[in-house]
Write an enzyme that holds these catalytic residues in place. Structure first.
Site, PDB file in Angstrom:
ATOM      1  N   ARG A   1       0.798  -1.222   0.000  1.00 42.18           N
ATOM      2  CA  ARG A   1       0.000   0.000   0.000  1.00 42.18           C
ATOM      3  C   ARG A   1       0.835   1.279   0.000  1.00 42.18           C
ATOM      4  NH1 ARG A   1      -5.133  -0.144   2.376  1.00 42.18           N
ATOM      5  NH2 ARG A   1      -4.374  -1.919   3.577  1.00 42.18           N
TER       6      ARG A   1
ATOM      7  N   ARG B   1     -13.123  -1.611  -1.675  1.00 39.17           N
ATOM      8  CA  ARG B   1     -12.713  -1.227  -0.317  1.00 39.17           C
ATOM      9  C   ARG B   1     -13.808  -0.505   0.487  1.00 39.17           C
ATOM     10  NH1 ARG B   1      -9.000   1.542   1.206  1.00 39.17           N
ATOM     11  NH2 ARG B   1      -8.164   0.093   2.727  1.00 39.17           N
TER      12      ARG B   1
ATOM     13  N   TYR C   1     -14.777  -2.624   3.677  1.00 40.35           N
ATOM     14  CA  TYR C   1     -14.180  -2.175   4.949  1.00 40.35           C
ATOM     15  C   TYR C   1     -14.742  -0.839   5.417  1.00 40.35           C
ATOM     16  CZ  TYR C   1     -10.467  -5.084   2.834  1.00 40.35           C
ATOM     17  OH  TYR C   1      -9.758  -6.049   2.198  1.00 40.35           O
TER      18      TYR C   1
ATOM     19  N   CYS D   1     -26.275  -3.961  -8.187  1.00 37.09           N
ATOM     20  CA  CYS D   1     -27.539  -4.212  -7.490  1.00 37.09           C
ATOM     21  C   CYS D   1     -27.317  -4.669  -6.054  1.00 37.09           C
ATOM     22  CB  CYS D   1     -28.347  -5.234  -8.265  1.00 37.09           C
ATOM     23  SG  CYS D   1     -28.687  -4.629  -9.900  1.00 37.09           S
ATOM     24  N   GLU D   2     -26.734  -3.825  -5.262  1.00 35.10           N
ATOM     25  CA  GLU D   2     -26.500  -4.096  -3.840  1.00 35.10           C
ATOM     26  C   GLU D   2     -26.567  -2.751  -3.118  1.00 35.10           C
ATOM     27  OE1 GLU D   2     -24.961  -7.051  -2.301  1.00 35.10           O
ATOM     28  OE2 GLU D   2     -24.361  -8.161  -4.096  1.00 35.10           O
TER      29      GLU D   2
ATOM     30  N   TYR E   1      -4.906  -2.306  -3.776  1.00 35.41           N
ATOM     31  CA  TYR E   1      -6.117  -3.102  -3.520  1.00 35.41           C
ATOM     32  C   TYR E   1      -7.329  -2.495  -4.230  1.00 35.41           C
ATOM     33  CZ  TYR E   1      -2.834  -4.719  -0.031  1.00 35.41           C
ATOM     34  OH  TYR E   1      -1.699  -5.175   0.573  1.00 35.41           O
TER      35      TYR E   1
HETATM   36  N1  LLP Z   1       2.963  -9.269   3.168  1.00 38.20           N
HETATM   37  C1  LLP Z   1       1.941 -10.093   3.467  1.00 38.20           C
HETATM   38  C2  LLP Z   1       2.224 -11.457   3.901  1.00 38.20           C
HETATM   39  C3  LLP Z   1       0.610  -9.625   3.375  1.00 38.20           C
HETATM   40  O1  LLP Z   1      -0.387 -10.443   3.671  1.00 38.20           O
HETATM   41  C4  LLP Z   1       0.372  -8.297   2.950  1.00 38.20           C
HETATM   42  C5  LLP Z   1      -0.994  -7.798   2.840  1.00 38.20           C
HETATM   43  C6  LLP Z   1       1.473  -7.482   2.627  1.00 38.20           C
HETATM   44  C7  LLP Z   1       2.750  -8.005   2.757  1.00 38.20           C
HETATM   45  C8  LLP Z   1       1.336  -6.080   2.154  1.00 38.20           C
HETATM   46  O2  LLP Z   1       0.728  -5.265   3.100  1.00 38.20           O
HETATM   47  P1  LLP Z   1       0.632  -3.673   2.869  1.00 38.20           P
HETATM   48  O3  LLP Z   1       2.036  -3.118   2.884  1.00 38.20           O
HETATM   49  O4  LLP Z   1      -0.017  -3.426   1.571  1.00 38.20           O
HETATM   50  O5  LLP Z   1      -0.180  -3.222   4.001  1.00 38.20           O
HETATM   51  N2  LLP Z   1      -7.330  -5.643   0.962  1.00 38.20           N
HETATM   52  C9  LLP Z   1      -6.967  -4.889   2.157  1.00 38.20           C
HETATM   53  C10 LLP Z   1      -5.542  -5.122   2.549  1.00 38.20           C
HETATM   54  C11 LLP Z   1      -5.207  -6.576   2.780  1.00 38.20           C
HETATM   55  C12 LLP Z   1      -3.748  -6.779   3.062  1.00 38.20           C
HETATM   56  C13 LLP Z   1      -3.393  -8.202   2.952  1.00 38.20           C
HETATM   57  N3  LLP Z   1      -2.014  -8.492   3.149  1.00 38.20           N
HETATM   58  C14 LLP Z   1      -7.253  -3.419   1.899  1.00 38.20           C
HETATM   59  O6  LLP Z   1      -7.729  -3.083   0.814  1.00 38.20           O
HETATM   60  O7  LLP Z   1      -7.058  -2.586   2.782  1.00 38.20           O
END
Ligand code: LLP
Length: 418
Positions: A276, A312, A316, A342-343, A371
């Site tokens: 992210r 998102r 969330y 349709c939700e 994401y």
């Molecule tokens: N490494 C692992 C093992 C992970 O599971 C994840 C994210 C990352 C790295 C990267 O994390 P980041 O730096 O992006 O926070 N869909 C959700 C976020 C789910 C994150 C899953 N794992 C959202 O849209 O907020």
């Protein structure tokens, strides 16, 4: 820090008007700024220049091949969670020896594919997975490099759906049982233990949880080394948050400093898996207002992007800023910005004072680079939208809009229905 801004009341990506891209590709579409992506990667990577480290960009945040290639060209490795992500990483030219593979449910063919590709390491999430990797590696006549993904039971103080390092989560191996598991791993013939790994959650806006996790990993490494287990890699996962609204996450330099202050006495190569923080604010989703209406005193702005394009907010209740593509000094109006799905849960913003947008006008959903497209779907049989990359005053379609025929690709009609 990103390069989406207004020039003469026109929203631009770097110096390219968003409107001109919309006229060329239609709406909705994702738009990324190359300068922002490159800068975010460089800032994160250079923050750790004083310790041996590998940045493994987390492909799940954005798995477009062109985007992966930007980071790979800058020396990035890739954090993967599936055979599909391994395929994309290799196609984008990733060095297999900079690929780390996490995930609680790795399948046999995925493990074999990763072994054949000779990736740097598997982040193993259970005893049974460890046995399985040992068995498949044995049958292939190779040795699998592994770390255990330990669950350090720290509260990342983030949204419960994206916290992963607490003991009630499905992820990793209980840190209190991990020493035993490591001893076992050391005895397996086709396993080489090389690291320790954790990932505690996502959109984390404080430094303390990372430091707590690091301290717990340091203790574990010390115990392991006492027993003669050679730990060479410490993978601290990803999770650093960004500003969507009012959040004030640590700057990567401060995050890095806090880690490096505690890292100097650990003789390890550090691995980070940011997603992210690199791509989130480097992308937007551009959509056209189809209609506006008022139901029971509530103003709805109905746009052509829906929850299938950006999940998102629905999933969330997450906040994404809504900005008009043309400023025009508008008054703000309390509105729900909703999609065509349709939700009732199909919304991009709810009860929000947003600039009064009218039918036919364009708006941007900000901070949609992470994401966003990677979680999009074809729900309601909507073709997935194109992705466009701006660089040096030009724009490039890096994924074209799906066609109607794409929607039925792979389907077949059995003879009895003909
Ligand atoms: N490494 C692992 C093992 C992970 O599971 C994840 C994210 C990352 C790295 C990267 O994390 P980041 O730096 O992006 O926070 N869909 C959700 C976020 C789910 C994150 C899953 N794992 C959202 O849209 O907020």
């Amino acid at each position: 820090m990103h390069y989406f801004h207004y020039i003469d009341d026109q929203l631009c990506c770097e110096d390219v008007p968003v409107l001109s891209v919309a006229q060329a590709v239609g709406t909705p579409f994702y738009l990324y700024s190359h300068r922002t992506l490159k800068r975010h990667f460089e800032v994160f990577d250079s923050a750790f220049k004083d310790i041996p480290h590998i940045i493994c960009f987390s492909a799940k945040a954005n798995s477009n091949g062109a985007i992966l290639r930007i980071f790979i060209n800058e020396g990035s490795g890739i954090d993967i969670v599936s055979g599909g992500e391994l395929y994309r990483a290799l196609e984008a030219g990733a060095d297999p020896r900079k690929i780390v593979y996490s995930g609680v449910g790795k399948r046999e063919e995925e493990i074999r594919y990763a072994l054949k590709s000779d990736i740097l390491m598997f982040n193993v999430e259970s005893s049974q997975e460890l046995e399985a990797i040992n068995e498949y590696a044995g049958r292939m006549g190779v040795v699998a490099r592994i770390s255990l993904r330990v669950n350090p039971d720290v509260d990342p103080m983030t949204h419960p759906h994206i916290s992963t390092g607490m003991k009630e989560n499905k992820f990793g191996i209980d840190i209190n049982k991990s020493l035993e598991e490591y001893r076992h791993a050391e005895r397996l013939k086709h396993i080489e233990v090389i690291g320790v790994d954790c990932h505690i959650g996502s959109q984390i806006t404080q430094i303390a949880p990372f430091i707590d996790a690091l301290d717990r990993l340091k203790e574990l490494i010390a115990s392991l080394r006492n027993e003669g287990v050679g730990i060479r890699y410490l993978d601290l996962g990803g999770g650093l948050g960004i500003t969507y609204d009012q959040e004030t996450p640590p700057h990567p330099a401060d995050y890095a400093k806090a880690i490096m202050d505690r890292a100097r006495d650990i003789d390890c190569t550090f691995i980070f898996e940011p997603g992210r923080v690199i791509v989130g604010n480097a992308g937007i989703l551009v959509s056209e207002v189809l209609y506006t209406k008022t139901n029971a005193d509530k103003r709805f702005v109905i746009v052509d992007a829906g929850m299938n394009d950006l999940l998102r907010p629905s999933l969330y209740d997450s906040y994404h800023k809504i900005q008009p593509v043309e400023l025009k000094g508008r008054k703000s109006i309390l509105s729900d910005v909703v999609g065509p799905i349709c939700e009732s849960g199909d919304y991009l913003a709810r009860g929000r004072a947003i600039p009064g947008l009218e039918r036919g006008e364009l708006m941007a959903v900000m901070s949609a680079g992470a994401y966003g497209f990677s979680m999009s779907s074809n729900y309601n049989s909507r073709p997935r939208v194109p992705e466009v990359l701006v660089k040096d005053g030009m724009f490039y379609v890096i994924r074209s809009r799906e066609t109607l025929a794409d929607l039925a690709r792979g389907e077949s009609i059995p003879d009895f229905l003909r």
